[in-house]
Write an enzyme that holds these catalytic residues in place. Sequence first.
Site, PDB file in Angstrom:
ATOM      1  N   ASP A  51      39.885  38.595  45.423  1.00 16.12           N
ATOM      2  CA  ASP A  51      40.154  38.271  46.819  1.00 16.12           C
ATOM      3  C   ASP A  51      39.491  39.290  47.743  1.00 16.12           C
ATOM      4  O   ASP A  51      39.086  40.379  47.317  1.00 16.12           O
ATOM      5  CB  ASP A  51      41.658  38.276  47.093  1.00 16.12           C
ATOM      6  CG  ASP A  51      42.392  37.176  46.355  1.00 16.12           C
ATOM      7  OD1 ASP A  51      41.741  36.204  45.946  1.00 16.12           O
ATOM      8  OD2 ASP A  51      43.622  37.302  46.195  1.00 16.12           O
ATOM      9  N   TYR A 115      44.890  44.564  35.227  1.00 14.89           N
ATOM     10  CA  TYR A 115      44.891  44.939  36.641  1.00 14.89           C
ATOM     11  C   TYR A 115      45.806  46.143  36.843  1.00 14.89           C
ATOM     12  O   TYR A 115      46.801  46.325  36.129  1.00 14.89           O
ATOM     13  CB  TYR A 115      45.391  43.790  37.509  1.00 14.89           C
ATOM     14  CG  TYR A 115      44.342  42.756  37.837  1.00 14.89           C
ATOM     15  CD1 TYR A 115      43.531  42.878  38.972  1.00 14.89           C
ATOM     16  CD2 TYR A 115      44.170  41.641  37.028  1.00 14.89           C
ATOM     17  CE1 TYR A 115      42.576  41.928  39.273  1.00 14.89           C
ATOM     18  CE2 TYR A 115      43.215  40.681  37.326  1.00 14.89           C
ATOM     19  CZ  TYR A 115      42.417  40.833  38.451  1.00 14.89           C
ATOM     20  OH  TYR A 115      41.466  39.882  38.744  1.00 14.89           O
TER      21      TYR A 115
END
Length: 252
Positions: A51, A115
């Site tokens: 994103d 992540y």
Amino acid sequence: MKLLIDLSFVGTNYCGWQKQKNKLTVQEVVTDAAKKLFGFDCDITGCSRTDSGVHANKFCATVAKKGENALQTTVPTEKIPRAFNNFLPEDVAVNGARFVAEDFHPRYSVIFKEYVYLIYDRAERDPFSSKRCWHVSHEFDDKAVEKMNAAAAYLVGKHDFCAFMAAGSKIEDTVRTVKYTEVVRDGGFIKLRIAADGFLYNMVRIITGTLVEVGYGKLAPEKIAEIIEGRDRRAAGRTAPPDGLYLNEVIY
């Protein structure tokens, strides 16, 4: 054979990885750099779509001559990272390069990805970590971190993570397998590590927002299991901002 490169980047100035019309993206600057380095147009395929504002410690992408599935170059493989970096902005870097088989796909060949999300939990803001973490003014004590870690443990395993997917997403298969989670104090930061065979849109950011609710005492750790079972996005916490999210590892 085609080239596989390892990238790191600060995503603050970019509208994510994927090329977009009239918006600056990481894929765009890497594509431009590849043309300057190799002397012809290249197809750059990434391992993920990040994103806007999301960072990467390790992001993998393949490079092939446009319209082909291979790359021919006289540049020695070990010199490709430095050569690439001559044409990249300071917030994007190639850290490694190797050739892979033509049927290799940087996204579909992934076994799992990890992540990391960073939360800065101090009353005073830190200008040196601006746009690199989520700043919350409430400091979490050791007990709060333990509760967050206990809550994160409920995510491990194969589950339907529909409740942790952004509303309006068109993905139909929402089952993913989380391999491990960890929430720890790391200096002035709370660090979430999570690895899975795949992630839904905003999944890590929604998980982070939910764990912060646990840290604040608004949710009991065991509530995570109920949220997973209920498959209702409204039951989970807020979506954490992109600033603290890093793609940290890609395993093939």
